[in-house]
Design a protein around this motif. Structure first.
Motif, mmCIF file in Angstrom:
data_model
loop_
_atom_site.group_PDB
_atom_site.id
_atom_site.type_symbol
_atom_site.label_atom_id
_atom_site.label_comp_id
_atom_site.label_asym_id
_atom_site.label_seq_id
_atom_site.Cartn_x
_atom_site.Cartn_y
_atom_site.Cartn_z
ATOM 1 N N GLY A 168 0.804 -1.066 0.112
ATOM 2 C CA GLY A 168 0.065 -0.042 0.132
ATOM 3 C C GLY A 168 0.824 1.278 0.208
ATOM 4 O O GLY A 168 0.138 2.402 -0.005
ATOM 5 N N PHE A 169 2.238 1.227 -0.404
ATOM 6 C CA PHE A 169 3.044 2.350 -0.224
ATOM 7 C C PHE A 169 2.862 3.230 -1.484
ATOM 8 O O PHE A 169 2.111 2.663 -2.196
ATOM 9 N N GLN A 170 3.106 4.630 -1.447
ATOM 10 C CA GLN A 170 2.876 5.471 -2.248
ATOM 11 C C GLN A 170 3.912 5.318 -3.262
ATOM 12 O O GLN A 170 5.029 5.619 -3.152
ATOM 13 N N LEU A 171 3.516 4.968 -4.875
ATOM 14 C CA LEU A 171 4.364 4.617 -5.717
ATOM 15 C C LEU A 171 5.499 5.920 -5.904
ATOM 16 O O LEU A 171 6.584 5.776 -6.040
ATOM 17 N N LEU A 172 4.858 7.050 -6.022
ATOM 18 C CA LEU A 172 5.786 7.993 -6.326
ATOM 19 C C LEU A 172 6.887 8.523 -5.135
ATOM 20 O O LEU A 172 7.850 8.931 -5.824
ATOM 21 N N ASP A 173 6.602 8.111 -3.914
ATOM 22 C CA ASP A 173 7.557 8.163 -2.870
ATOM 23 C C ASP A 173 8.784 7.320 -3.210
ATOM 24 O O ASP A 173 9.845 7.485 -2.755
ATOM 25 N N LEU A 174 8.660 6.266 -3.778
ATOM 26 C CA LEU A 174 9.752 5.374 -4.312
ATOM 27 C C LEU A 174 10.511 5.753 -5.566
ATOM 28 O O LEU A 174 11.546 5.941 -5.824
ATOM 29 N N ALA A 175 9.432 6.065 -6.445
ATOM 30 C CA ALA A 175 9.980 6.437 -7.978
ATOM 31 C C ALA A 175 10.811 7.812 -8.103
ATOM 32 O O ALA A 175 11.697 7.742 -8.717
ATOM 33 N N GLY A 176 10.006 8.837 -7.361
ATOM 34 C CA GLY A 176 10.878 10.213 -7.745
ATOM 35 C C GLY A 176 12.235 10.013 -6.932
ATOM 36 O O GLY A 176 13.067 10.321 -7.632
ATOM 37 N N PRO A 177 12.488 9.726 -5.783
ATOM 38 C CA PRO A 177 13.733 9.529 -5.242
ATOM 39 C C PRO A 177 14.543 8.580 -5.880
ATOM 40 O O PRO A 177 15.602 8.856 -6.036
ATOM 41 N N SER A 237 -1.205 0.771 9.713
ATOM 42 C CA SER A 237 -1.348 -0.619 10.073
ATOM 43 C C SER A 237 -0.324 -1.523 9.990
ATOM 44 O O SER A 237 -0.201 -2.743 10.392
ATOM 45 N N HIS A 238 0.880 -0.990 9.375
ATOM 46 C CA HIS A 238 2.192 -1.698 9.394
ATOM 47 C C HIS A 238 3.078 -1.444 10.654
ATOM 48 O O HIS A 238 4.145 -2.086 10.722
#
Length: 321
Positions: A12-21, A83-84
């Protein structure tokens, strides 16, 4: 030697939080070669991890198997991160890896995980403005500032929501390699570099509701694009094809802000951007943003940001050469 960046994801992570950095660090490596970064994606368990929205990413390494030391540990955000927090394969390993990292960072609501581990206790941090109050309530020993794009407190960096992770990563590149490389990375990614960490993550549109009426949305865009124009209520009412009184009532109902206050905030935002990105004298900034005189500029900044234009410039003007 390349710096090891470990980015932590979860269901459920935010994809752009990974892709951008990740793209910032990868582009920096393309420009520097051996003096760049190696990016590793890790999760509580190795294998497929589904981002919010359904895109699946493969994390090749479980957190328990991530080797140390680490240069930069980055925790991404996601709407369901709460929840994690009790996941035994997540929080304890983040704590362990953070202790072996030169710096620890988070994007968006990833700050919740850092706070859960105790890494933010007694520190100032930021997060997405929508969840800032929730973070402050859940962790009263953490100083939560909902306004900046990113905050550095010691070796800990936190950022605001989503695209702010790109700003944070550019700042990390600038710290490691200088502003020239950060500027080249921003140019390669076609993103805007001039966003100092202390710059507010709020802009005029975030302080006003987007009106359902298209002609009022167009009017908002006109106001934001033309701060030096005649933006008096009679003039705006004529552009909207309404009487003064009816226009003021409808604009306030649909945006939550009276037109005069919206115009002032829009002009203040325009002045703020010029203070961050130019060396124009205050009289020029006041004139070109429709505020008229430096005295008015001063009063507006005191009202909206509790500081003077000069102090704001000294704190937040871009330092790139």
């Amino acid at each position: 030697m390349q710096r090891r960046v470990v980015i932590v994801i979860y269901e459920g992570f935010q994809l752009l939080d990974l892709a951008g950095p990740s793209d910032v660090f990868t582009t920096a490596t393309l420009l520097t070669g051996d003096d760049g970064y190696t990016v590793h994606v890790a999760a509580p368990r190795a294998g497929e991890v589904t981002a919010r929205g359904g895109v699946t990413v493969t994390a090749r390494t479980a957190l328990a198997d991530v080797p140390t030391p680490i240069d930069t540990l980055m925790i991404v955000g996601g709407l369901g991160i709460e929840s994690h927090l009790t996941d035994p394969d997540l929080t304890p390993h983040v704590t362990r890896l953070a202790s072996a990292s030169r710096r620890v960072t988070s994007v968006c609501s990833g700050a919740f995980l850092l706070a859960e581990t105790g890494l933010l206790t007694g520190r100032r941090c930021t997060t997405h403005w929508l969840v800032a109050d929730q973070l402050a309530t859940r962790y009263p020993d953490v100083e939560v500032d909902p306004d900046p794009i990113y905050v550095k407190d010691g070796h800990t960096w936190t950022s605001a929501g989503v695209t702010a992770g790109i700003d944070l990563s550019l700042a990390l590149v600038a710290e490691d390699h200088g502003h020239r490389l950060a500027r080249d990375v921003a140019s390669g990614l076609v993103v805007y570099l001039h966003r100092p960490g202390g710059q507010s993550q709020f802009s005029t549109p975030l302080h006003a509701t987007t009106p359902p009426a298209e002609h009022l949305r167009d009017l908002q865009a006109y106001i934001d694009a033309n701060p030096a124009a005649d933006l008096s209520v009679p003039t705006l009412a004529r552009r909207a094809g309404m009487s003064d009184r009816h226009f003021s009532r409808v604009f306030t109902q649909q945006t939550g802000i009276p037109p005069g206050r919206y115009v002032e905030r829009s002009r203040a935002d325009a002045a703020r951007r010029l203070l961050e990105t130019t060396t124009h004298p205050l009289p020029t900034i006041a004139r070109t943003t429709g505020l008229g005189a430096p005295e008015t500029l001063y009063r507006v900044f005191r009202r909206h940001w509790r500081t003077s234009p000069g102090d704001y410039r000294r704190r937040f003007q871009s330092k790139e050469p």
